[in-house]
Design an enzyme around this catalytic site. Sequence first.
Site, PDB file in Angstrom:
ATOM      1  N   ASP A 187     -12.326  33.752 -23.673  1.00  0.00           N
ATOM      2  CA  ASP A 187     -13.285  34.853 -23.664  1.00  0.00           C
ATOM      3  C   ASP A 187     -14.449  34.447 -24.561  1.00  0.00           C
ATOM      4  O   ASP A 187     -14.287  34.355 -25.777  1.00  0.00           O
ATOM      5  CB  ASP A 187     -12.650  36.150 -24.173  1.00  0.00           C
ATOM      6  CG  ASP A 187     -13.525  37.367 -23.908  1.00  0.00           C
ATOM      7  OD1 ASP A 187     -14.753  37.272 -24.150  1.00  0.00           O
ATOM      8  OD2 ASP A 187     -13.006  38.407 -23.466  1.00  0.00           O
ATOM      9  N   ASP A 271      -3.843  39.987  -5.805  1.00  0.00           N
ATOM     10  CA  ASP A 271      -3.959  41.412  -5.485  1.00  0.00           C
ATOM     11  C   ASP A 271      -5.357  41.736  -4.996  1.00  0.00           C
ATOM     12  O   ASP A 271      -5.609  42.850  -4.546  1.00  0.00           O
ATOM     13  CB  ASP A 271      -3.623  42.255  -6.718  1.00  0.00           C
ATOM     14  CG  ASP A 271      -3.613  43.747  -6.437  1.00  0.00           C
ATOM     15  OD1 ASP A 271      -2.888  44.168  -5.499  1.00  0.00           O
ATOM     16  OD2 ASP A 271      -4.325  44.510  -7.135  1.00  0.00           O
ATOM     17  N   GLU A 276     -11.823  42.267   2.081  1.00  0.00           N
ATOM     18  CA  GLU A 276     -10.728  43.237   2.023  1.00  0.00           C
ATOM     19  C   GLU A 276     -10.859  44.254   3.150  1.00  0.00           C
ATOM     20  O   GLU A 276     -11.892  44.893   3.280  1.00  0.00           O
ATOM     21  CB  GLU A 276     -10.725  43.946   0.671  1.00  0.00           C
ATOM     22  CG  GLU A 276     -10.381  42.995  -0.458  1.00  0.00           C
ATOM     23  CD  GLU A 276     -10.068  43.687  -1.783  1.00  0.00           C
ATOM     24  OE1 GLU A 276     -10.286  44.914  -1.883  1.00  0.00           O
ATOM     25  OE2 GLU A 276      -9.598  43.020  -2.714  1.00  0.00           O
ATOM     26  N   HIS A 295      -4.347  45.004  -3.114  1.00  0.00           N
ATOM     27  CA  HIS A 295      -5.274  45.598  -4.089  1.00  0.00           C
ATOM     28  C   HIS A 295      -4.748  46.938  -4.606  1.00  0.00           C
ATOM     29  O   HIS A 295      -5.408  47.976  -4.487  1.00  0.00           O
ATOM     30  CB  HIS A 295      -6.661  45.779  -3.477  1.00  0.00           C
ATOM     31  CG  HIS A 295      -7.747  45.830  -4.531  1.00  0.00           C
ATOM     32  ND1 HIS A 295      -9.037  45.430  -4.279  1.00  0.00           N
ATOM     33  CD2 HIS A 295      -7.728  46.236  -5.831  1.00  0.00           C
ATOM     34  CE1 HIS A 295      -9.777  45.591  -5.375  1.00  0.00           C
ATOM     35  NE2 HIS A 295      -8.997  46.084  -6.343  1.00  0.00           N
TER      36      HIS A 295
END
Length: 336
Positions: A187, A271, A276, A295
């Site tokens: 990060d 996921d 989609e 998802h």
Amino acid sequence: MTSASSRTRLLITAPFDPAAAARLADLFDVEVVEPSMEGSTLARPGVVDRLAVADAVVCEVDQVDQAALDAAPALKFVVTCRASPVNVDLAACTRRGIPVATTPARNAEITADLAFTLILSTVRHTGASEQWMRAGNWSADDVFEPYARFRGIGLGGRTLGVVGGGAIGRRVMRRALAFGMKVLVYDPFLEPGALGDDAEIVGLDDLMGRADVVTVHVPLNDSTVGLIGAPQIALMRPDAYLVNAGRAAVVEEEALMAALRERRIAGAGLDVFWTEPPPADSELFRLDNVTLTPHIGGASDDVITEHSRIAERALRAWVAGDRVEAVANGEVRTGG
């Protein structure tokens, strides 16, 4: 600012906890309408008349666009039950002096649960083994076949690489620690040592090369689209896994597909998808080293309870003239 004695009118079009709505009735005239998942403007038939007299709105999928604002002359406050106000014309609200509050981390716990479920299912092949068993493949002629066919790895002592050390990433980290894993976190906004003894802050390439499992939890923006591409995937070991319950576009599609197709990594758990839903002829459905869920990271009533709690707190602060947390257009004053 609006005072409690004026009985401000609150319109709720988001899925909302009935108990929270009932509590808000001590400050507002509350009207709840059936949530719509169409993503259309709030200035639509059946809602626009209520919008016209609303002082405050709580929404999730409905669009607070220019048409909605034009239809809402009394509107003074908006809460969107999203981490980012993607359904709100933020610039138009700012021009009107309307603060827009969000509900950050509303689905962090639930999504972390799903991400870790996907990690476990991917490395232990539980989804594939269930399908195999339901298809009637377990035979008394070879009762030990699944023991060999679905042999996986344990997590204890292995290394989890968390890409993104925000609300979800940190929760996944805590779950990994409970399983006895070592944790690396990439990060760029975290200083070395920011997570203490829980995790080592490292560069992305270092993480990709060292992790047994890589899990993706960065927000999607210009700097993270394609963050994990062919060079990064090439650093992964052949026995490593990649799991994405964050945003599909963070991982380059063809780079991952090629690595899975050529078995340059052990597998993936997904996921989220670049289209989609994926088309029926997607290669993903033909790969036996991929675990798929549709998802469902935030698919829980607990998310509704949590975003209702955050929205209630924002509404109470606004009415009281206190500073409202998580206002997306912070240049609009909210008190305090």
